[in-house]
Design a protein around this motif. Structure first.
Motif, short mmCIF file in Angstrom:
data_model
loop_
_atom_site.label_atom_id
_atom_site.label_comp_id
_atom_site.label_asym_id
_atom_site.label_seq_id
_atom_site.Cartn_x
_atom_site.Cartn_y
_atom_site.Cartn_z
N LEU A 57 6.81 44.97 -0.43
CA LEU A 57 5.98 44.29 0.56
C LEU A 57 5.55 45.25 1.67
O LEU A 57 4.42 45.18 2.16
N GLU A 58 6.45 46.14 2.06
CA GLU A 58 6.12 47.10 3.12
C GLU A 58 4.98 48.03 2.69
O GLU A 58 4.09 48.36 3.48
N THR A 59 5.01 48.45 1.43
CA THR A 59 3.93 49.30 0.91
C THR A 59 2.60 48.57 0.99
O THR A 59 1.58 49.15 1.39
N ALA A 60 2.59 47.28 0.64
CA ALA A 60 1.36 46.49 0.71
C ALA A 60 0.88 46.32 2.15
O ALA A 60 -0.31 46.48 2.45
N LEU A 61 1.81 46.02 3.04
CA LEU A 61 1.44 45.82 4.45
C LEU A 61 0.89 47.10 5.08
O LEU A 61 -0.11 47.07 5.81
N ILE A 95 -3.20 40.41 12.87
CA ILE A 95 -2.05 40.72 12.01
C ILE A 95 -1.70 39.52 11.15
O ILE A 95 -1.39 39.65 9.96
N SER A 96 -1.75 38.32 11.74
CA SER A 96 -1.45 37.11 10.98
C SER A 96 -2.43 36.95 9.81
O SER A 96 -2.03 36.65 8.68
N ALA A 97 -3.71 37.21 10.08
CA ALA A 97 -4.73 37.10 9.03
C ALA A 97 -4.50 38.15 7.95
O ALA A 97 -4.68 37.88 6.75
N GLU A 98 -4.11 39.36 8.36
CA GLU A 98 -3.86 40.43 7.41
C GLU A 98 -2.68 40.09 6.49
O GLU A 98 -2.73 40.31 5.29
N ILE A 99 -1.63 39.54 7.08
CA ILE A 99 -0.45 39.17 6.28
C ILE A 99 -0.82 38.08 5.27
O ILE A 99 -0.42 38.14 4.10
N LYS A 124 7.82 35.43 -2.53
CA LYS A 124 7.69 36.76 -1.92
C LYS A 124 6.94 36.73 -0.60
O LYS A 124 7.00 37.68 0.18
N LYS A 125 6.23 35.66 -0.34
CA LYS A 125 5.34 35.62 0.81
C LYS A 125 6.10 35.67 2.13
O LYS A 125 7.15 35.07 2.28
#
Length: 574
Positions: free
Chosen positions: A463-467, A520-524, A535-536
């Motif tokens: 998840l960190e890689t995706a973020l 940031i909320s929209a990006e997540i 996973k979300k």
């Protein structure tokens, strides 16, 4: 993808042998280069062997015996390398120490390891002056500077003492004996989960790792120059960016600092560099920004032309197409090697598209440290690499286990931790992963995995890689909280916004905290859209400062997880 034949290598049993063989093979070639007062100073292989003998003889003149610990503490420089090689070539034990530790932490290591001598930079000698009296075993402190300052003597004075003793007939170094089973170095891991332990690596461990890695990765070209950027106290740089270079007969240049990497690369005409994902991702991001200014259409066309000619004509014209970029790095850069954590495959591919080979490897301090590495002509960007020759890898209950000559002797004065980590000869790495077509793949750390209430495993690193691919996110840490009630555990993230990304998109003074939270909320939500529901990310917290990291730029997770956050902002709820 078939693993190609092994590259040439030669027998190596211990690090004393390395010193002598390296000097015999290429006596007049530059082995080390460091920059002092604005000037690069070279040390040839013959000079290195001579200075190692002088320093080792000084150690013996101080009354040190085989097995005694010698602390080494400084930035990367020629004196560090001489102090290390002199210790291991004498049958003594090198004790490399992280230069970023606080004086009390350094004192703890020196005291716990019962160090007899410390060789350090002048500033470190001054910083330790107040705590030196607490280290009963420490007999002398040698400053790496021209002047001794608060230390007992300077590096030149120590070399002179050794030289004079040799002139008077000392045979201590000549008669020193080293066995592959002898402990060459004790490395106190900084770790990402706290409680550092002293890893005992033998001569045989390190020699086996040097030889095996050299059979996969070549840095032996006549023009090859490796720029040493990562701290030498860490085994990744010490083995791969120092000892392996000497084994193959190339040149190590010590970078001045991270800010001057590009400048140092141009000055030394660097061909190879080791690094960690954070470093390479930063470099690649800046390269992309520079290329965008020249026009994205032109860049896309150039990449397509390069791909076409390589695929159908067998010509690699990437270096010519991006000649201006290569000139910024000295015009010779050919290979980047990443380790310490998984890197975004897009970065690996991106460097290759620009004409720079890029591979990543996998290892840990307890394995000297390299376990597996991709090869220039046999790689998978999502994989950590192919196990080294002579190294066995198996998966036990999802955990990667390693067996071979590279596995440490144990943890210093900690038999309980040793027994927990090495079971029936297998090193239990604590990393989760799998094997596929001969490649090792990493899912994440065993201690970091999040187990949801319905029994699903979530790997934070994925998840960190995706973020972190978001232009608005500088870095992130994913964890499962709150730990007080396992039945309520949910995936959460701590996010550090990227101010440069916000400035470019909205203007430096055109957004506030609420806007940052909203973006940031929209990006997540966007990033998690196509992920399985378990996973979300259910909640996130914003953090303004970068996370505290180890010297290989891995976040010290234990500092930020397992406890309530000061500011909790709900977002991205499902």
């Amino acid at each position: 993808m078939k693993n190609p034949p092994l590259l040439p290598s030669y027998p190596l049993h211990d690090l004393r042998e390395l010193v002598f063989k390296a000097a015999q093979r290429k006596p007049d070639k530059a082995a080390l280069k460091s920059k002092t007062k604005g000037v690069w100073t070279s040390t040839t292989y013959a000079q290195l062997r001579e200075q190692v003998e002088h320093m080792a003889t000084f150690y013996f003149e101080c009354g040190l015996k085989a097995g005694e610990r010698i602390g080494i503490l400084s930035e990367n420089r020629t004196e560090w390398c001489i102090a290390y090689l002199a210790a291991v070539a004498s049958g003594m034990t090198a004790l490399p120490i992280d230069k970023d530790l606080k004086p009390r932490e350094v004192r703890h290591i020196l005291k716990f390891a019962e160090a007899a001598l410390l060789v350090c930079g002048g500033e470190f000698a001054a910083a330790l002056e107040d705590v030196r009296g607490d280290i009963e075993t420490l007999e002398k402190v040698v400053s790496m500077e021209e002047e001794k300052g608060v230390a007992d003597l300077s590096f030149p004075e120590a070399l002179e003492i050794g030289y004079q003793a040799l002139e008077e007939g000392s045979q201590a170094f000549a008669q020193a004996q080293v066995s592959p089973d002898d402990v060459a170095a004790i490395i106190f891991t900084s770790g990402t989960t706290g409680n550092p332990k002293g890893v005992m690596l033998t001569h045989g461990n390190i020699a086996a790792d040097i030889k095996a890695t050299s059979e996969y990765v070549s840095i032996a070209g006549e023009e090859d120059v490796l720029l040493s950027v990562l701290p030498l106290h860490h085994t990744y740089e010490c083995t791969g960016g120092f000892l392996m270079v000497l084994y193959q007969g190339s040149t190590v240049c010590h970078a001045e600092n991270l800010r001057r990497i590009a400048e140092n690369m141009a000055e030394t005409r660097t061909t190879i560099m080791l690094g960690v994902p954070l470093l390479f991702e930063m470099i690649y991001r800046r390269i992309e920004e520079g290329l965008r200014k020249k026009g994205e259409g032109k860049i896309r066309t150039a990449k397509k032309v390069a791909s076409f000619t390589e695929r159908f004509l067998g010509w690699n014209i990437r270096r010519r197409l991006f000649k201006e970029l290569h000139q910024r790095f000295g015009g010779k850069l050919r290979l980047l090697i990443s380790g310490g954590a998984a890197i975004d495959p897009a970065v690996s591919k991106g460097f290759r598209e620009l004409g720079i080979d890029f591979i990543q490897g996998y290892g840990m301090t307890e394995a000297a440290p390299i376990v597996a590495v991709n090869r220039v002509n046999c790689f998978r960007d999502a994989a950590a690499g192919i196990p080294l020759p002579g190294v066995e890898v198996k998966i036990e209950k999802g955990e990667i286990c390693v067996r071979g000559d590279i596995v440490m002797k144990g943890y210093y004065r900690n038999p309980e931790a040793t027994a927990e980590t090495i079971i029936d000869g297998w090193l239990h790495t604590g990393d989760l992963g799998y094997l596929e077509d001969g490649f090792v793949y990493i899912n994440g750390r065993k201690k970091s995995v999040i187990v949801t209430p319905n029994g699903k495993n979530v790997y934070p690193e994925e998840l960190e890689t995706a973020l972190n691919q978001s232009p608005y996110i500088l870095e992130s840490l994913v964890w499962g909280g709150p730990e007080e009630d396992p039945s309520q555990v949910e995936v959460q993230a701590i996010v550090v916004p990227d101010s440069e990304g916000f400035d470019q998109e909205f203007g430096a003074s055109s957004y506030d905290d609420d806007k940052v939270q909203q973006v940031i909320s929209a990006e997540i939500k966007r990033i998690c859209m196509d992920m399985a529901n378990y996973k979300k990310i259910k909640k996130f917290t914003l953090r303004q400062e970068e996370f505290e990291k180890t010297t290989t730029k891995k976040i010290k997770r234990f500092l930020y997880t397992g406890r309530p956050q000061a500011v909790a902002t709900e977002g991205a709820k499902r």
